[in-house]
Design a protein around this motif. Structure first.
Motif: not given
Length: 92
Positions: A78-87
């Protein structure tokens, strides 16, 4: 005596093959980080997805930092997907 020299030759051949195989990984992630500190997350400026085709055997997200360092992460976390979405949202 013949058996030991044959065994040594096979061992040498196997070691040579494995060292050549390692060279084929070019720019691939071979493992993941489990977590990333907040200050490192702030310095992430982009990412790319690594698929399991060609030379790479591991699906990964490869984050790039402001200092041009790369960090490999598991794309299902989840934290990886969240960071990708933020970028992705900051690029718009």
């Amino acid at each position: 005596m013949k058996f030991s020299s044959l065994f040594f030759f096979l061992l040498l051949l196997t070691g040579t093959y494995l060292s050549l195989a390692q060279g084929s990984y070019g720019n691939c992630c071979l493992g993941y980080v489990t977590k990333m500190k907040k200050n490192v997350k702030k310095n992430v400026v982009g990412y790319r997805k690594q698929e399991t085709d060609g030379d790479c055997n591991l699906r990964a997200v490869v984050f790039t930092t402001t200092k041009d360092k790369t960090i490999c992460a598991n794309p299902t976390l989840p934290w990886v997907q969240h960071l990708m979405h933020k970028i992705d949202n900051s690029a718009n």
